[in-house]
Design a protein around this motif. Structure first.
Motif, PDB file in Angstrom:
ATOM      1  N   ASN A  21      77.398   7.014 -49.001  1.00 19.77           N
ATOM      2  CA  ASN A  21      78.543   8.080 -48.161  1.00 19.77           C
ATOM      3  C   ASN A  21      79.703   7.489 -47.537  1.00 19.77           C
ATOM      4  N   ASP A  30      82.964  18.476 -45.662  1.00 31.05           N
ATOM      5  CA  ASP A  30      82.473  17.436 -44.610  1.00 31.05           C
ATOM      6  C   ASP A  30      81.195  17.599 -43.707  1.00 31.05           C
ATOM      7  N   ASP A  47      75.745  15.907 -52.995  1.00 31.94           N
ATOM      8  CA  ASP A  47      77.034  15.741 -53.010  1.00 31.94           C
ATOM      9  C   ASP A  47      77.486  16.173 -54.342  1.00 31.94           C
ATOM     10  N   THR A  90      81.894  13.991 -46.293  1.00 30.06           N
ATOM     11  CA  THR A  90      80.534  14.260 -46.887  1.00 30.06           C
ATOM     12  C   THR A  90      80.354  15.847 -47.256  1.00 30.06           C
ATOM     13  N   ARG A 140      79.413  18.968 -49.344  1.00 27.95           N
ATOM     14  CA  ARG A 140      77.994  19.226 -50.131  1.00 27.95           C
ATOM     15  C   ARG A 140      78.042  20.730 -50.734  1.00 27.95           C
TER      16      ARG A 140
END
Length: 265
Positions: free
Chosen positions: A149, A139, A115, A154, A156
């Motif tokens: 989370n 996401d 993240d 989400t 990344r």
């Protein structure tokens, strides 16, 4: 902290990984990677490392075999350290052991996602280990219901880590660079400024990120959502312009750190 790190493949160790997932991430039972799957993967080329201190398990690192442009890589899916030993270097030792085992097995690279708002993880991945990031996934996992989370897209970054070469550890001072995304601190909480998209033309670019997204969430429940959007825009723009995130500099300002992006040949 002296820990013992060993390759594990037995059912008991795989079951132990379930317990540590629940403890570290506050997952629901549904979200836990099950012991049977871990056992099957490590039995077929994957790698599970378990760290113990005085015989007591304190963390693990788990990965499976993937492909990148037709070449095998090790995809490092989970790294977890129990709360009472966090901050003592166990995570770094697990990753360095993973790197050694990956090299011995013939892998050229290890990859994993993290993240971008978790500055502590970014510092480990980019600064202490010497990985780099040049891909942003929006996401990536969809909605997740664990304590970390929950309620946030989400997004990344993909960490890429060659298993050979000198890239272990980076600079110790914040470099001069153009701020693509800066921050100001208001009421004790860092807030992103408007991005300066002209900064992507520079050779060294800085993108602010809160020192602790968890502390920010407690002080300002809407803060993580605001930062998610700002960092997503800034890093996506930087990567599209050919920049690579090569470091995370702490102490960039009051309550925030900074990604350092450079043009890597």
């Amino acid at each position: 902290m002296a820990v013992h790190i060993a390759v594990a493949a037995d059912p008991a160790s795989c079951r132990l990984v379930e317990d540590i997932q629940l403890e570290v991430w506050g997952m629901t039972d549904r979200a836990v990677v099950p012991a049977e799957q871990i056992r099957a993967i490590v039995h077929n080329g994957g790698l599970l490392l378990v760290a113990t201190d005085g015989g007591s398990p304190v963390g693990f690192c788990y990965g499976f075999v993937g492909l990148e442009d037709g070449e095998p890589i090790l995809c490092s899916h989970m790294l977890a350290v129990r709360p009472h030993v966090q901050g003592r270097g166990v995570g770094r030792e697990l990753k360095l052991a993973q790197r050694r085992h990956a090299a011995a097995r013939g892998f050229a690279k290890i990859t994993w996602t993290f993240d971008p708002l978790q500055a502590r993880n970014a510092y480990l991945n980019l600064h202490r280990l010497g990985a780099y990031a040049r891909r942003y996934y929006v996401d990536h996992y969809g909605d997740m219901d664990d304590a970390i989370n929950r309620g946030l897209p989400t997004d990344r970054l993909l960490a890429e880590w060659p298993v050979s070469g000198p890239r272990v550890g980076r600079r110790v001072t914040i470099p001069e660079g153009s701020w693509l995304l800066g921050a100001v601190t208001i009421g004790g909480s860092p807030q992103p400024t408007e991005p300066d998209h002209t900064a992507v033309a520079a050779d060294t670019v800085l993108v602010a990120v809160p020192d602790s997204i968890d502390r920010l969430r407690q002080a300002d429940p809407n803060g993580p959502t605001t930062w998610r959007a700002a960092v997503r825009t800034a890093l996506s723009s930087a990567f599209a312009s050919g920049l690579t995130a090569v470091d995370l500099a702490r102490g960039a300002g009051d309550g925030y750190s900074a990604y350092v992006l450079e043009r890597v040949p």
